[in-house]
Scaffold this motif. Sequence first.
Motif, PDB file in Angstrom:
ATOM      1  N   ALA A 181     -11.695  19.091  -2.612  1.00 17.82           N
ATOM      2  CA  ALA A 181     -11.693  20.090  -3.681  1.00 17.82           C
ATOM      3  C   ALA A 181     -11.554  19.434  -5.050  1.00 17.82           C
ATOM      4  O   ALA A 181     -12.259  19.793  -5.998  1.00 17.82           O
ATOM      5  N   SER A 182     -10.650  18.450  -5.163  1.00 17.28           N
ATOM      6  CA  SER A 182     -10.465  17.793  -6.462  1.00 17.28           C
ATOM      7  C   SER A 182     -11.704  16.990  -6.841  1.00 17.28           C
ATOM      8  O   SER A 182     -12.084  16.927  -8.024  1.00 17.28           O
ATOM      9  N   LYS A 183     -12.353  16.385  -5.858  1.00 14.40           N
ATOM     10  CA  LYS A 183     -13.580  15.638  -6.156  1.00 14.40           C
ATOM     11  C   LYS A 183     -14.669  16.574  -6.679  1.00 14.40           C
ATOM     12  O   LYS A 183     -15.378  16.250  -7.634  1.00 14.40           O
ATOM     13  N   LEU A 184     -14.810  17.715  -6.028  1.00 11.60           N
ATOM     14  CA  LEU A 184     -15.820  18.679  -6.467  1.00 11.60           C
ATOM     15  C   LEU A 184     -15.539  19.174  -7.882  1.00 11.60           C
ATOM     16  O   LEU A 184     -16.457  19.344  -8.693  1.00 11.60           O
ATOM     17  N   MET A 185     -14.268  19.408  -8.178  1.00  7.93           N
ATOM     18  CA  MET A 185     -13.913  19.874  -9.509  1.00  7.93           C
ATOM     19  C   MET A 185     -14.251  18.826 -10.569  1.00  7.93           C
ATOM     20  O   MET A 185     -14.745  19.154 -11.657  1.00  7.93           O
ATOM     21  N   VAL A 186     -14.008  17.562 -10.257  1.00  9.39           N
ATOM     22  CA  VAL A 186     -14.315  16.495 -11.211  1.00  9.39           C
ATOM     23  C   VAL A 186     -15.824  16.341 -11.367  1.00  9.39           C
ATOM     24  O   VAL A 186     -16.327  16.137 -12.487  1.00  9.39           O
ATOM     25  N   ALA A 187     -16.567  16.448 -10.256  1.00 10.24           N
ATOM     26  CA  ALA A 187     -18.020  16.348 -10.344  1.00 10.24           C
ATOM     27  C   ALA A 187     -18.577  17.458 -11.228  1.00 10.24           C
ATOM     28  O   ALA A 187     -19.456  17.228 -12.075  1.00 10.24           O
ATOM     29  N   LYS A 188     -18.082  18.673 -11.034  1.00  8.06           N
ATOM     30  CA  LYS A 188     -18.517  19.798 -11.861  1.00  8.06           C
ATOM     31  C   LYS A 188     -18.143  19.559 -13.319  1.00  8.06           C
ATOM     32  O   LYS A 188     -18.930  19.843 -14.236  1.00  8.06           O
ATOM     33  N   LEU A 189     -16.947  19.042 -13.544  1.00  7.89           N
ATOM     34  CA  LEU A 189     -16.488  18.762 -14.901  1.00  7.89           C
ATOM     35  C   LEU A 189     -17.390  17.750 -15.604  1.00  7.89           C
ATOM     36  O   LEU A 189     -17.786  17.932 -16.759  1.00  7.89           O
ATOM     37  N   ILE A 190     -17.725  16.672 -14.906  1.00  7.28           N
ATOM     38  CA  ILE A 190     -18.549  15.628 -15.511  1.00  7.28           C
ATOM     39  C   ILE A 190     -19.964  16.133 -15.767  1.00  7.28           C
ATOM     40  O   ILE A 190     -20.581  15.797 -16.788  1.00  7.28           O
ATOM     41  N   ASP A 191     -20.504  16.955 -14.861  1.00  6.53           N
ATOM     42  CA  ASP A 191     -21.826  17.530 -15.105  1.00  6.53           C
ATOM     43  C   ASP A 191     -21.829  18.374 -16.374  1.00  6.53           C
ATOM     44  O   ASP A 191     -22.751  18.306 -17.189  1.00  6.53           O
ATOM     45  N   ALA A 192     -20.788  19.192 -16.529  1.00  5.81           N
ATOM     46  CA  ALA A 192     -20.689  20.020 -17.734  1.00  5.81           C
ATOM     47  C   ALA A 192     -20.489  19.151 -18.974  1.00  5.81           C
ATOM     48  O   ALA A 192     -21.014  19.450 -20.060  1.00  5.81           O
ATOM     49  N   TYR A 193     -19.716  18.079 -18.833  1.00  9.57           N
ATOM     50  CA  TYR A 193     -19.506  17.150 -19.946  1.00  9.57           C
ATOM     51  C   TYR A 193     -20.816  16.473 -20.335  1.00  9.57           C
ATOM     52  O   TYR A 193     -21.119  16.312 -21.528  1.00  9.57           O
ATOM     53  N   LEU A 194     -21.598  16.084 -19.337  1.00 14.95           N
ATOM     54  CA  LEU A 194     -22.890  15.459 -19.623  1.00 14.95           C
ATOM     55  C   LEU A 194     -23.804  16.412 -20.389  1.00 14.95           C
ATOM     56  O   LEU A 194     -24.551  16.000 -21.284  1.00 14.95           O
ATOM     57  N   ALA A 195     -23.761  17.695 -20.029  1.00 11.12           N
ATOM     58  CA  ALA A 195     -24.576  18.674 -20.725  1.00 11.12           C
ATOM     59  C   ALA A 195     -24.182  18.788 -22.196  1.00 11.12           C
ATOM     60  O   ALA A 195     -25.027  19.054 -23.056  1.00 11.12           O
ATOM     61  N   GLU A 196     -22.901  18.588 -22.490  1.00  8.66           N
ATOM     62  CA  GLU A 196     -22.435  18.662 -23.881  1.00  8.66           C
ATOM     63  C   GLU A 196     -22.827  17.417 -24.667  1.00  8.66           C
ATOM     64  O   GLU A 196     -23.347  17.508 -25.775  1.00  8.66           O
TER      65      GLU A 196
END
Length: 624
Positions: A381-396
């Motif tokens: 779960a924590s890995k998925l949350m970080v992956a989602k976070l980094i994807d959103a960060y990359l979009a920014e």
Amino acid sequence: MKFMKLGSKPDTFQSDGSNLRYVANELATDITVTVGDVKFYLHKFPLLSKSACLQKLVASGNEENSDEVQISDVPGGPVAFEICAKFCYGMTVTLNAYNVVAARCAAEYLGMHETIEKGNLIYKIDVFLNSSIFRSWKDSIIVLQTTTSLLPLSEELKVASLCIDAIATKACIDVSKVDWSYTYNRRKLPEENGNDPKCDGVRSRPVPKDWWVEDLCELEIDLYKRVIMNIKTKGILSHEVVGEALKAYSYRRLPGFSKGVIHSVDVVKYRSTVDTIVWLLPAEKGSVSSSFLLKLLKAAIIVDTGEISREQLVRRIGQQLEEASVNDLLIRAPEGEDVIYDVDTVQKIVKEFLMQDQNAEFESEENEVREIRRPGILTDASKLMVAKLIDAYLAEIAKDPNLPLSKFVDLAEMVSCISRPAHDGLYRAIDMYLKEHPGISKSERKKICKLMDCKKLSIDACVHAVQNERLPLRVVVQVLFFEQVRAAASSGSSTPDLPKGLKDLNGGYHGSSRSAATDPEEDWDAVATAEELKVLKGELAALRLGNGVGGSERNGGDSRNSVDRAAISKMKGLVKSKRIFTKIWSTKGAQGENIGSDSSESLGSANPEEDKSTPSRNRRHSVS
């Protein structure tokens, strides 16, 4: 506030001008004491009977000047000396939290001990401190603040340390025993008030565990550090409460901290504050939020703290990165750099997060050192949350026109080891980068698109991708194929036999606007033309229509197969030769049937509306 009155005689000290003090008395004065720029015209008997210092000064003076005494360094200056002089005369003196330390230091300087006279001033002040001041929460804080201007004597007399211990002891006391006033401005949630119409929102429930944190924000950082250290040493309060105290102090003492900036020209002062707060952080994970740690890191970068503080913050943030938000991670790049955000620091944070799953321990056997791998501590779960976070960060950060492709790709590849079910967030980040960097080369476009797995795009993302003129044709065709596979699987029919279908793809493409003289590989890596996109849109519409509600049930397997045959037929018009298309899929197969990493995804989804609002940068009308 607590206060104490000493003496019973009326105060007859009078002033004749700003720098003259004298006692209204029938007896003529016989000694002049100069303290700083103020002259006191007094009488020897009451002064010498209680002050060993004045006795020595008068005895050591010349006969001609025995009536004049110069004292330039009395702690507390003329005000504190006047308190001591009034006590010698038996006049009423009022001591309180604001003047008691100065009076105590001045009395010490003047030697007003019990050996000179019983019940002297030092004794009476000590009684007042222990019986009143140190038992009062707010008075103790006020007194502690006054000790700073009276160093080093206030430290030598242990007034500061006694205040600190008194404050720390009260902060650690059971909340059920807190019966004194304290500052607590945080308001109660509406649902906690029940139906009480008289409740004004202020907390009326039992005393909270962090009742003391706001009052301590009044202390300067050096004193605050000593109080928090004393509290931590007692080991009574939880690390979460200590963390809350540090958070409250940061918001109060660092202007602009809540917005991730520091508004001040006094960089040295705030550098010390940030360094101290980092040093005081409890070692336990979760004692403070990831958001707070990232604000501290931003402040540390702005005030240019030492590397040790920044490294400690990066390590702490990495240990709880799953709690962070995209805004938290948007760290401004230092002045003078072309890019907007500090991507390198975020890479260090992600590295710290991933290292938790790669902990290695070493055991020694005789002269050999053996490495023993332990199971990782990160949850899926924590890995998925970080992956989602980094994807959103990359979009920014993709919106930064000066962001190098290498930084984008390197950060995306760091989380490619995290397996996740959808790549919509990563697709959105890639599309944002392509939109903001239309001038990148074909090889760079191919490189960034390899980051995502077309099989892991949602239906909405596929719809967007097939219409996206920024993507290479290779990617668009593969998205279309996987949409066909998904449509076939959901309708219950067999998955299309790609090799068999490819055997039917023969002849050239006569309707394409692409020149037959171009290199086939480059043709596939180039972006799709409007004509090709139109064909692909028709294909996707056919796929979705064939997979519509009740479609397969009404028409049976023949209808489904006819749609599959139509799909292959329409794809013929996009392929110049069977050899080119076979090469694409064989290359894909060698890579595990992925365009990029099979494990790089995001739980986010594509955002067609955002793309629709941005006009195309080339001559074709953008359908995205």
